[in-house]
Write a protein that holds these residues in place. Structure first.
Motif, PDB file in Angstrom:
ATOM      1  N   GLY A   1       0.800  -1.216   0.000  1.00  0.00           N
ATOM      2  CA  GLY A   1       0.000   0.000   0.000  1.00  0.00           C
ATOM      3  C   GLY A   1       0.833   1.265   0.000  1.00  0.00           C
ATOM      4  N   ILE A   2       2.142   1.132   0.259  1.00  0.00           N
ATOM      5  CA  ILE A   2       3.044   2.286   0.236  1.00  0.00           C
ATOM      6  C   ILE A   2       3.666   2.374  -1.162  1.00  0.00           C
ATOM      7  CG2 ILE A   2       5.088   3.338   1.256  1.00  0.00           C
ATOM      8  CD1 ILE A   2       2.650   3.201   3.080  1.00  0.00           C
ATOM      9  N   SER A   3       3.578   3.530  -1.775  1.00  0.00           N
ATOM     10  CA  SER A   3       4.011   3.681  -3.164  1.00  0.00           C
ATOM     11  C   SER A   3       5.524   3.823  -3.277  1.00  0.00           C
ATOM     12  CB  SER A   3       3.336   4.905  -3.792  1.00  0.00           C
ATOM     13  OG  SER A   3       3.812   6.093  -3.176  1.00  0.00           O
ATOM     14  N   LEU A   4       6.028   3.592  -4.479  1.00  0.00           N
ATOM     15  CA  LEU A   4       7.456   3.779  -4.749  1.00  0.00           C
ATOM     16  C   LEU A   4       7.859   5.231  -4.545  1.00  0.00           C
ATOM     17  CD1 LEU A   4       8.054   1.514  -7.890  1.00  0.00           C
ATOM     18  CD2 LEU A   4       9.132   1.282  -5.645  1.00  0.00           C
ATOM     19  N   GLU A   5       6.930   6.149  -4.805  1.00  0.00           N
ATOM     20  CA  GLU A   5       7.246   7.567  -4.631  1.00  0.00           C
ATOM     21  C   GLU A   5       7.577   7.877  -3.178  1.00  0.00           C
ATOM     22  OE1 GLU A   5       8.035  11.448  -5.437  1.00  0.00           O
ATOM     23  OE2 GLU A   5       7.836   9.741  -6.792  1.00  0.00           O
ATOM     24  N   VAL A   6       6.888   7.203  -2.254  1.00  0.00           N
ATOM     25  CA  VAL A   6       7.196   7.403  -0.833  1.00  0.00           C
ATOM     26  C   VAL A   6       8.626   6.973  -0.538  1.00  0.00           C
ATOM     27  CG1 VAL A   6       6.650   6.609   1.504  1.00  0.00           C
ATOM     28  CG2 VAL A   6       4.812   7.220  -0.064  1.00  0.00           C
ATOM     29  N   VAL A   7       9.036   5.835  -1.105  1.00  0.00           N
ATOM     30  CA  VAL A   7      10.406   5.350  -0.908  1.00  0.00           C
ATOM     31  C   VAL A   7      11.405   6.341  -1.507  1.00  0.00           C
ATOM     32  CG1 VAL A   7      12.016   3.476  -1.435  1.00  0.00           C
ATOM     33  CG2 VAL A   7       9.652   2.950  -0.830  1.00  0.00           C
ATOM     34  N   ARG A   8      11.097   6.878  -2.683  1.00  0.00           N
ATOM     35  CA  ARG A   8      12.000   7.851  -3.301  1.00  0.00           C
ATOM     36  C   ARG A   8      12.147   9.102  -2.428  1.00  0.00           C
ATOM     37  NH1 ARG A   8       8.697   6.621  -8.022  1.00  0.00           N
ATOM     38  NH2 ARG A   8       9.758   5.065  -9.323  1.00  0.00           N
ATOM     39  N   LYS A   9      11.020   9.564  -1.881  1.00  0.00           N
ATOM     40  CA  LYS A   9      11.081  10.729  -0.998  1.00  0.00           C
ATOM     41  C   LYS A   9      11.907  10.430   0.256  1.00  0.00           C
ATOM     42  CE  LYS A   9       6.666  12.938  -2.208  1.00  0.00           C
ATOM     43  NZ  LYS A   9       5.326  13.347  -1.695  1.00  0.00           N
ATOM     44  N   LEU A  10      11.721   9.229   0.768  1.00  0.00           N
ATOM     45  CA  LEU A  10      12.469   8.850   1.964  1.00  0.00           C
ATOM     46  C   LEU A  10      13.965   8.818   1.668  1.00  0.00           C
ATOM     47  CD1 LEU A  10      12.037   7.934   4.913  1.00  0.00           C
ATOM     48  CD2 LEU A  10      11.956   5.571   4.091  1.00  0.00           C
ATOM     49  N   ARG A  11      14.333   8.313   0.507  1.00  0.00           N
ATOM     50  CA  ARG A  11      15.748   8.238   0.131  1.00  0.00           C
ATOM     51  C   ARG A  11      16.329   9.638  -0.089  1.00  0.00           C
ATOM     52  NH1 ARG A  11      15.335   4.586  -3.622  1.00  0.00           N
ATOM     53  NH2 ARG A  11      16.005   2.855  -2.298  1.00  0.00           N
ATOM     54  N   ARG A  12      15.517  10.559  -0.582  1.00  0.00           N
ATOM     55  CA  ARG A  12      16.001  11.929  -0.851  1.00  0.00           C
ATOM     56  C   ARG A  12      16.036  12.794   0.412  1.00  0.00           C
ATOM     57  NH1 ARG A  12      12.380  11.619  -5.420  1.00  0.00           N
ATOM     58  NH2 ARG A  12      10.961  13.025  -4.319  1.00  0.00           N
ATOM     59  N   GLY A  13      15.531  12.286   1.527  1.00  0.00           N
ATOM     60  CA  GLY A  13      15.523  13.085   2.751  1.00  0.00           C
ATOM     61  C   GLY A  13      14.342  14.032   2.820  1.00  0.00           C
ATOM     62  N   HIS A  14      13.222  13.627   2.241  1.00  0.00           N
ATOM     63  CA  HIS A  14      12.036  14.487   2.223  1.00  0.00           C
ATOM     64  C   HIS A  14      11.535  14.783   3.642  1.00  0.00           C
ATOM     65  CE1 HIS A  14       8.200  16.110   0.754  1.00  0.00           C
ATOM     66  NE2 HIS A  14       7.599  15.357   1.653  1.00  0.00           N
ATOM     67  N   TRP A  15      11.624  13.799   4.538  1.00  0.00           N
ATOM     68  CA  TRP A  15      11.180  13.987   5.916  1.00  0.00           C
ATOM     69  C   TRP A  15      12.387  14.224   6.819  1.00  0.00           C
ATOM     70  CZ3 TRP A  15       8.856  10.144   2.850  1.00  0.00           C
ATOM     71  CH2 TRP A  15       7.500  10.354   2.584  1.00  0.00           C
ATOM     72  N   ALA A  16      12.273  15.189   7.680  1.00  0.00           N
ATOM     73  CA  ALA A  16      13.368  15.497   8.598  1.00  0.00           C
ATOM     74  C   ALA A  16      13.509  14.387   9.637  1.00  0.00           C
ATOM     75  CB  ALA A  16      13.106  16.829   9.299  1.00  0.00           C
ATOM     76  N   LEU A  17      14.739  14.059   9.980  1.00  0.00           N
ATOM     77  CA  LEU A  17      14.996  13.055  11.011  1.00  0.00           C
ATOM     78  C   LEU A  17      14.606  13.610  12.378  1.00  0.00           C
ATOM     79  CD1 LEU A  17      18.465  11.695   9.842  1.00  0.00           C
ATOM     80  CD2 LEU A  17      16.259  10.532   9.713  1.00  0.00           C
ATOM     81  N   GLN A  18      13.848  12.843  13.121  1.00  0.00           N
ATOM     82  CA  GLN A  18      13.342  13.309  14.413  1.00  0.00           C
ATOM     83  C   GLN A  18      13.951  12.575  15.610  1.00  0.00           C
ATOM     84  OE1 GLN A  18       9.199  12.677  12.927  1.00  0.00           O
ATOM     85  NE2 GLN A  18       8.804  14.682  13.818  1.00  0.00           N
ATOM     86  N   ALA A  19      14.581  11.442  15.359  1.00  0.00           N
ATOM     87  CA  ALA A  19      15.206  10.695  16.450  1.00  0.00           C
ATOM     88  C   ALA A  19      16.173   9.694  15.849  1.00  0.00           C
ATOM     89  CB  ALA A  19      14.168   9.986  17.321  1.00  0.00           C
ATOM     90  N   GLN A  20      17.083   9.206  16.691  1.00  0.00           N
ATOM     91  CA  GLN A  20      18.080   8.255  16.213  1.00  0.00           C
ATOM     92  C   GLN A  20      18.366   7.209  17.280  1.00  0.00           C
ATOM     93  OE1 GLN A  20      21.847   9.473  14.177  1.00  0.00           O
ATOM     94  NE2 GLN A  20      22.862   8.615  15.995  1.00  0.00           N
ATOM     95  N   LEU A  21      18.622   5.995  16.840  1.00  0.00           N
ATOM     96  CA  LEU A  21      19.064   4.914  17.720  1.00  0.00           C
ATOM     97  C   LEU A  21      20.384   4.383  17.184  1.00  0.00           C
ATOM     98  CD1 LEU A  21      18.603   2.823  20.004  1.00  0.00           C
ATOM     99  CD2 LEU A  21      17.455   1.390  18.296  1.00  0.00           C
ATOM    100  N   ASP A  22      21.402   4.372  18.037  1.00  0.00           N
ATOM    101  CA  ASP A  22      22.720   3.859  17.666  1.00  0.00           C
ATOM    102  C   ASP A  22      22.921   2.519  18.360  1.00  0.00           C
ATOM    103  OD1 ASP A  22      25.355   3.340  17.070  1.00  0.00           O
ATOM    104  OD2 ASP A  22      26.031   5.391  17.436  1.00  0.00           O
TER     105      ASP A  22
END
Length: 214
Positions: free
Chosen positions: A110-131
């Motif tokens: 149900g998630i489109s390829l365009e969503v993946v492309r946006k995610l790869r391009r950094g469309h959404w700002a990173l809000q948290a990180q786990l190392d």
């Protein structure tokens, strides 16, 4: 015997009964008085033991109602942690779920390829990180599960998971890289993930899209 003598003789038993009644009443009064004295002594036992006491002077004081701390749902948190840990398997086959591109990205049905492309391009700002550097398998699995669960609960949309490039591992192979992908696929909160851009960690990290962000 005369009538008067017979009358006096009849009164003797009555007089005896009255005398006995007076003695019984007197004895009862003595018993009650003794019981009251004993009760008073018991009531004042502390004072009689330590001697005369002086009451403290009354002072005006303000009594504050201190707020009680909220109860901590420790058992519920422990149960949730156990469920989260048990829910992630290392044995699941995810090859058919990954996009066969250069980074093996993942997107839920149900998630489109365009969503993946946006995610790869950094469309959404990173809000948290786990190392996950330095963690063994079980510790990393629990940390990742709790991180994803907590991030989704807080309404975060885009997070980064750093699993490392494997430079310090035996054979220079990333130990957690494959496992992290398997674990993420099993989390319902995860809609998609891609390998991070070079500036965000490259092959040593994944950018994860969480529910509600598409």
């Amino acid at each position: 015997m005369s009538r008067i003598a017979r009358s006096l003789a009849d009164l003797k038993p009555l007089a005896s009964e009255l005398a006995a009644a007076r003695l019984a009443a007197e004895a009862e009064r003595e018993r009650v008085a003794a019981a009251l004295r004993l009760a008073e002594q018991e009531r004042r036992v502390f004072e009689l033991s330590v001697g005369p006491v002086t009451p403290l002077r009354r002072m005006d004081r303000v009594m504050h109602d201190l707020a009680q701390p909220a109860p901590e749902p420790r058992q519920r948190e422990a149960d949730e942690r156990a469920v989260l840990l048990q829910a992630l398997s290392d044995e699941i086959d995810i090859e058919s779920l990954l996009e066969t591109d250069e980074t093996l990205s993942f997107r839920r049905e149900g998630i489109s390829l365009e969503v993946v492309r946006k995610l790869r391009r950094g469309h959404w700002a990173l809000q948290a990180q786990l190392d996950l550097h330095g963690l063994r398998r079980d510790g990393a699995r629990e940390a990742l599960s709790l991180f994803i669960h907590d991030s989704a609960r807080r309404g975060l949309r885009c997070v980064r998971v750093v699993h490392g490039k494997g430079h310090g591992s035996p054979g220079r192979e990333p130990v957690l890289k494959g496992r992290v992908r398997r674990w993420l696929v099993q989390k319902n909160e995860v809609l998609a993930f891609v390998q991070a851009r070079a500036c965000d960690g490259g092959a040593g990290a994944l950018i994860v899209l969480l529910s509600g962000s598409a």
